[in-house]
Write an enzyme that holds these catalytic residues in place. Structure first.
Site, mmCIF file in Angstrom:
data_model
loop_
_atom_site.group_PDB
_atom_site.id
_atom_site.type_symbol
_atom_site.label_atom_id
_atom_site.label_comp_id
_atom_site.label_asym_id
_atom_site.label_seq_id
_atom_site.Cartn_x
_atom_site.Cartn_y
_atom_site.Cartn_z
ATOM 1 N N ARG A 130 0.845 -1.186 0.000
ATOM 2 C CA ARG A 130 0.000 0.000 0.000
ATOM 3 C C ARG A 130 0.880 1.235 0.000
ATOM 4 O O ARG A 130 1.875 1.297 0.705
ATOM 5 C CB ARG A 130 -0.886 0.000 1.248
ATOM 6 C CG ARG A 130 -2.134 -0.830 1.096
ATOM 7 C CD ARG A 130 -3.042 -0.684 2.298
ATOM 8 N NE ARG A 130 -2.706 -1.645 3.332
ATOM 9 C CZ ARG A 130 -2.225 -1.328 4.518
ATOM 10 N NH1 ARG A 130 -2.031 -0.061 4.855
ATOM 11 N NH2 ARG A 130 -1.937 -2.262 5.397
ATOM 12 N N CYS B 34 1.493 -9.480 14.539
ATOM 13 C CA CYS B 34 1.149 -9.715 15.946
ATOM 14 C C CYS B 34 0.329 -10.984 16.144
ATOM 15 O O CYS B 34 -0.196 -11.227 17.226
ATOM 16 C CB CYS B 34 0.400 -8.525 16.535
ATOM 17 S SG CYS B 34 1.429 -7.067 16.767
ATOM 18 N N LYS C 222 -2.417 -12.139 14.038
ATOM 19 C CA LYS C 222 -3.826 -12.119 13.603
ATOM 20 C C LYS C 222 -4.173 -13.335 12.735
ATOM 21 O O LYS C 222 -5.096 -14.090 13.040
ATOM 22 C CB LYS C 222 -4.069 -10.826 12.820
ATOM 23 C CG LYS C 222 -5.494 -10.615 12.338
ATOM 24 C CD LYS C 222 -5.554 -9.279 11.574
ATOM 25 C CE LYS C 222 -6.920 -9.006 10.999
ATOM 26 N NZ LYS C 222 -6.904 -7.821 10.109
HETATM 27 C C1 SPV Z 1 -3.043 -5.477 5.330
HETATM 28 O O1 SPV Z 1 -1.906 -5.029 5.120
HETATM 29 O O2 SPV Z 1 -3.645 -5.233 6.378
HETATM 30 C C2 SPV Z 1 -3.682 -6.330 4.330
HETATM 31 C C3 SPV Z 1 -3.133 -6.354 2.977
HETATM 32 O O3 SPV Z 1 -4.666 -6.928 4.625
HETATM 33 S S1 SPV Z 1 -3.572 -4.953 2.088
HETATM 34 O O4 SPV Z 1 -4.605 -5.331 1.132
HETATM 35 O O5 SPV Z 1 -2.387 -4.501 1.394
HETATM 36 O O6 SPV Z 1 -4.061 -3.945 2.989
HETATM 37 MN MN MN Z 2 -5.562 -6.122 6.502
#
Ligand code: SPV
Ligand code: MN
Length: 602
Positions: A86, A272, A274
């Site tokens: 991201r 962590c 999840k």
């Molecule tokens: C995260 O990083 O929390 C994800 C992958 O689930 S993303 O789609 O890149 O956000």
């Molecule tokens: Mn996520």
């Protein structure tokens, strides 16, 4: 000209009929405007038919965005080397006048819309545009949010078919009453590896007002799969406006005594625990990333927003992750992204078996020791390499809960932090407000220090949601506190920490979390007593010793218990100071937050 007339000119007959069958002028206007603007050569409209889905999958191969692997139904996709996660810097929430938010970039709405429109003008010349309909949450349910995705990436559309429920029939059913989300994505110009080329013009702009997200010059799923993180910024804002919760949480079933089923949600910052908690093999997964929680007749009910997993593949190995390992080696539909491929087989970092010294990966042709432009050695797969697969293929998925139109009753909500020396392995909040503030709003994750035993850097990440906080954090927390008034009984709130250390040694084994889950399940139903401490209720030794025998067939010593569950007062006080300091710097934080922290401190 009316939108439908314009669409009739833009689409071929068959595609036009598909759109015309949906009675929604707002949708027609949106499509006409954007198809004219993007100027694709062809438009394909996806209905819910298996033929249309198959067409999209075939086009992902045809255009070279995915390649077939040896195992049937497996494909691999690559993102640009610098487009593997991201992109926070180029993501912005569009607000009037660019009104700032504490944790995310904002941009003046008019200016942002103008910029993104310019970047997208005619961007699909020579390309095919896919118009796809999906829904967030189960179909025809109280959770359903319909969404339309425009994309020139067949890979993005294919991913969405794996991850979301189809929504074309839902749009037809809802007609003019659909309050739908819109996603407009273009991967932009591609290089010879079919990855987005113009990364300097990569943008993800979120328009809360029109509930529309624009994303351009990127392919990475977290930026492009509209219904995932782009939509999450929209649902957080809707939830705060409407008084429900849209959370970065897994949803799972913990199996209690005599066949009792208790559902938990869990928010943990990355690394962590999840995913590993949601996928514990003897419990049942409902979702691994995003959960809606709605008050329904006085009960908090949860549903998975998605129906698939976009999971991190690094470290998946046969010993620790037998279920995922099995799935990744079976001929079910999977997209692997940014992994190493040699002779049609996928490989990834830390997979626990020997891997080849060469092949193709996220950097192109790869061999052991290859360095990138910055001189860093390139690992076999990217550390954010992923697999995309539907939950229906998980032998331990609770599919009935997944598709339940009224969701499932949420018995407990878990917040999972990472620290070496502060939180005990598991504890229960005194009540809703205590849990929301001292567990959720105070969540931190520690970046592991190079040397064991050294204090890590703690990063503040309330409710593990900070990267998506599209409204003011104070408003978000106020909505959380107010949720109590909307239900007769709130879910119990728990906090876990799997990462306690003493003299550089871990105090818990990876599987101990399986015991904490069973204890929390018993506490939700009041089946066991607990010890009241200044920071909440902690388990009694006897109960844990019995659960360790039952769940893990292991003896649990009193010494271990005392070491793990002692209340670490100086560290806890330091944490309260830290958290209070952060919130004091923000305006608009509910006064109650400071009162609760003060009660805890006293
Ligand atoms: C995260 O990083 O929390 C994800 C992958 O689930 S993303 O789609 O890149 O956000
Ligand atoms: Mn996520």
């Amino acid at each position: 000209m009316e939108p439908l007339e314009r669409l009739e000119k833009l689409l071929d007959g068959e595609q036009f009929e598909k759109i015309k069958s949906i009675d929604n002028p707002e949708l027609h206007a949106f499509l006409a405007e954007w198809i004219e603007w993007l100027e694709p050569d062809r438009v394909f409209v996806c209905t819910d038919s298996p033929e249309d889905e198959a067409y999209v999958k075939w086009k992902a191969l045809y255009y070279g965005e995915e390649k077939m692997l040896e195992m049937p139904n497996h494909t691999v996709h690559y993102d640009n080397y610098y487009d593997q996660a991201r992109d926070k810097a180029n993501t912005a929430i569009l607000t009037p006048g660019g009104k700032p938010l504490p944790y995310l970039n904002t941009k003046d709405r008019e200016e942002g819309l103008k910029e993104i429109r310019e970047l997208m003008k005619g961007i699909m010349k020579g390309k095919e545009l896919f118009v796809c309909f999906f829904v967030l949450g189960p179909r025809n349910s109280i959770f359903t949010i319909p969404a339309v995705q425009l994309t020139d990436s067949a890979y993005v559309a294919h991913s969405e078919f794996i991850l979301y429920r189809k929504g074309y029939e839902e749009f037809k059913r809802l007609g003019r009453s659909a309050r739908f989300f819109r996603f407009v994505h273009s991967e932009g110009e591609l290089d010879e590896r079919k990855t987005s080329k113009n990364l300097d013009k990569r943008r993800v702009y979120i328009d809360l007002e029109d509930e529309t997200v624009y994303s351009v010059n990127t392919q990475y799923g977290g930026n492009t799969i509209g219904l995932k993180k782009p939509a999450f910024r929209l649902t957080i804002a809707r939830a705060v406006n409407e008084g429900w919760l849209s959370e970065h949480m897994f949803l799972m079933r913990v199996n209690g005594p005599h066949g009792r089923k208790t559902y938990f949600t869990g928010a943990y910052p990355s690394m962590c625990g999840k995913t590993s908690t949601a996928m514990i093999s003897w419990e049942n997964i409902v979702g691994d990333d995003l959960t809606f929680i709605l008050p329904v007749n006085g009960v908090a009910r949860g549903a998975n927003v998605e129906k698939g997993v976009f999971g991190i593949i690094q470290g998946v190995n046969p010993e620790d992750d037998p279920i995922i390992w099995e799935i990744l080696h079976s001929p079910v539909e999977i997209i692997f992204s940014n992994v190493l491929v040699k002779d049609g087989k996928p490989y990834w970092n830390d997979m626990g078996v020997p891997i080849p010294d060469e092949g193709e990966n996220h950097s192109g042709k790869w061999w052991k020791g290859k360095k990138d432009a910055e001189g860093n050695e390139i690992p076999p797969s990217h550390k954010n390499a992923r697999f995309t697969v539907s939950l229906e293929h998980f032998p331990n998925a609770d599919l009935e809960a997944l598709e339940s139109p009224c969701g499932v009753e949420v018995g407990g909500m878990i917040f999972g932090g990472r620290d070496a020396d502060t939180w005990p392995p598991v504890r229960e909040a005194f009540n809703w407000r205590h849990g929301v503030i001292t567990m959720g709003a105070a969540l931190e994750s520690e970046t592991t220090a190079a040397t064991l035993g050294k204090e890590g850097v703690r990063a503040f990440n309330p409710m593990a949601i900070l990267d998506f906080m599209s409204v003011h954090l104070g408003d978000y927390i106020r909505n959380y506190l107010d949720f109590e008034k909307r239900v007769k009984k709130t879910p119990k709130i728990f906090a876990v920490n799997y990462f306690l250390r003493e003299n550089g040694k871990w105090l818990n084994h990876k599987l101990d979390k399986g015991v904490w889950l069973k204890w929390m399940e018993l506490r939700v139903h009041g089946d066991v007593d607990a010890i009241e401490t200044p920071i909440g209720y902690i388990p009694k030794y006897e109960d844990l010793a019995r659960l360790f025998r039952e769940v893990l067939n292991k003896e649990y010593t009193r010494e271990d218990y005392e070491m793990q569950f002692k209340i670490r007062v100086p560290e806890l006080l330091a944490k309260i100071d830290r958290i209070e300091g952060i919130y004091r710097k923000l305006d608009n934080v509910p006064e109650e937050l400071f009162q609760i922290l003060e009660e805890e401190r006293r």
